[in-house]
Design a protein around this motif. Structure first.
Motif, PDB file in Angstrom:
ATOM      1  N   ASP A   1      11.191 -14.594 -26.925  1.00  0.00           N
ATOM      2  CA  ASP A   1      11.354 -14.286 -25.512  1.00  0.00           C
ATOM      3  C   ASP A   1      12.535 -15.030 -24.860  1.00  0.00           C
ATOM      4  O   ASP A   1      12.339 -15.847 -23.956  1.00  0.00           O
TER       5      ASP A   1
ATOM      6  N   GLN B   1      16.326  -6.837 -21.072  1.00  0.00           N
ATOM      7  CA  GLN B   1      15.061  -7.429 -21.525  1.00  0.00           C
ATOM      8  C   GLN B   1      15.064  -8.950 -21.407  1.00  0.00           C
ATOM      9  O   GLN B   1      14.012  -9.567 -21.358  1.00  0.00           O
TER      10      GLN B   1
ATOM     11  N   THR C   1      15.133  -6.393 -29.644  1.00  0.00           N
ATOM     12  CA  THR C   1      14.108  -6.083 -28.640  1.00  0.00           C
ATOM     13  C   THR C   1      13.437  -4.770 -29.015  1.00  0.00           C
ATOM     14  O   THR C   1      14.084  -3.852 -29.524  1.00  0.00           O
TER      15      THR C   1
ATOM     16  N   GLY D   1      11.495  -3.677 -26.474  1.00  0.00           N
ATOM     17  CA  GLY D   1      11.067  -3.407 -25.105  1.00  0.00           C
ATOM     18  C   GLY D   1      10.029  -4.393 -24.610  1.00  0.00           C
ATOM     19  O   GLY D   1       9.469  -4.218 -23.533  1.00  0.00           O
ATOM     20  N   ARG D   2       9.769  -5.434 -25.419  1.00  0.00           N
ATOM     21  CA  ARG D   2       8.827  -6.479 -24.997  1.00  0.00           C
ATOM     22  C   ARG D   2       9.493  -7.836 -25.202  1.00  0.00           C
ATOM     23  O   ARG D   2       9.071  -8.635 -26.015  1.00  0.00           O
TER      24      ARG D   2
END
Ligand code: AHM
Ligand code: MG
Length: 336
Positions: free
Chosen positions: A209, A295, A186, A188-189
């Motif tokens: 994701d 996340q 990750t 952070g997205r």
């Protein structure tokens, strides 16, 4: 001509693009105006180290790298030869990246200063080179965990520099050397998963994701330590037994957390009689895994319910009791 609806690709034709870790990270970095590419170089170094370690782990008997090194690391644990090799591989590969100021490892007592901020050292990298290595004897999955922090050049000491709360991580991830070699990261997205295609030597995107389920009746803990757990954890286990939960525990954090990320559930390492502050290390085990879990939509807290990533570390090898995983399952532990 009647409208035949949305066009479908002919059978057997792949419509999804193939994306390597390298191109994925370059794409991510391109979103930030003024990005210099230095960050991508660090991830490419981590992935190169991971490929070297993966090869060694896969041939651990043939290359005769099983067994003890004869030394004890800073935590008083016997070092295995593979621990030392994995540590050396990472130090040597990352040591050449000009944007890394400080490297810190589970295997080394002190962080290593490579270069100061004024010399271009923008980042610090902390890692556990081979987590769960005692499982190598039995060919069970082991892993490398890493986290990337910003280097603040105004802080003189290396320990003080890396003692940042997990909420400040720039990126974090792990490599699981399991039945396949998996790289999860990750920045952070979201959380993204890559699998090593050894024939071409690239980590390829297999899941963009990742989201973990909010609920799953599975707990993962070394239950043999239960007599030494604080009362609320014992109450939770009794509650889980009475409520149809299953238990899954490999004893290799990367493998246990990976399963928890993919399938859901809760992973715990509470305080025990032997490890009153928990066994797992805050900076290079708990924090990177907490960043990934959050996340992916999960939660990570310490034994007193505080968010793991809010703890301000005092030392490189600090330990922390840990509860992480699916949102509702972590809440069930805290409510017990
Ligand atoms: P290590 O970093 O020395 O390999 O120890 C960490 C490992 C984790 O992978 C795992 O979650 C834990 O130790 C298992 O501990 P236990 O055997 O006490 O259940
Ligand atoms: Mg470890």
């Amino acid at each position: 001509m009647p409208d035949s609806g949305p066009k479908q690709a002919p059978r057997g034709v792949v419509t999804d693009n193939l994306v390597s870790l390298q191109s994925f990270i370059l794409e991510e970095e391109a979103r930030y105006p003024g990005a210099t590419g230095e960050f991508s170089w660090i991830i490419s170094a981590v992935s190169l180290a991971a490929k070297i370690i993966a090869h060694k782990v896969r041939h651990v008997r043939l290359q005769e790298v099983l067994g003890e090194q004869g030394d004890v690391n800073v935590q008083g644990e016997e070092q295995l030869r593979m621990d030392v090799i994995a540590n050396e591989v990472i130090m040597r590969v990352l040591g050449g990246r000009s944007s890394i100021a400080v490297l810190g490892s589970e295997e080394d007592e002190e962080p290593t200063i490579l270069r100061r901020g004024r010399d271009g050292g923008k980042y610090c990298v902390l890692f556990d080179p081979l987590d769960g290595s005692s499982n190598l004897d039995t060919a069970v999955g082991v892993g490398t965990i890493f986290t990337i922090l910003r280097n603040d050049p105004s802080i003189p000491g290396a320990v003080e520099t890396v003692c940042q709360p997990g909420s400040k991580q720039v990126a974090a991830g792990y490599v699981l050397y399991g039945s396949s070699t998996i790289f999860v990261i990750t920045t952070g997205r979201g959380v993204h998963m890559f699998e090593l295609d050894a024939s071409i030597g690239s980590f390829m995107l297999v899941k963009r994701d990742m989201r973990m389920p909010a609920r799953k009746k599975v707990y993962s803990v070394n239950e043999a330590n239960a007599d030494g757990f604080p009362e609320p954890f014992r109450r939770y286990l009794s509650w889980a037994h009475a409520n149809g939960y299953s238990s899954r525990y490999i004893g290799s954090m990367v493998a246990d957390v990976h399963r928890t990320l993919v399938n859901g559930g809760v992973f715990l390492y509470p305080p025990t009689a032997k490890h009153p502050h928990g066994k797992l290390r805050l900076l290079y085990e708990a924090n990177p895994m907490s960043f990934l879990v959050e996340q992916a939509g999960g939660t990570s807290v310490t034994a007193d319910g505080r968010r793991t990533m809010d703890i301000v570390p005092r030392e490189l090898h600090e330990r922390v009791p840990l509860v992480m995983g699916s949102r509702d399952e972590v809440a069930a532990v805290l409510n017990a």
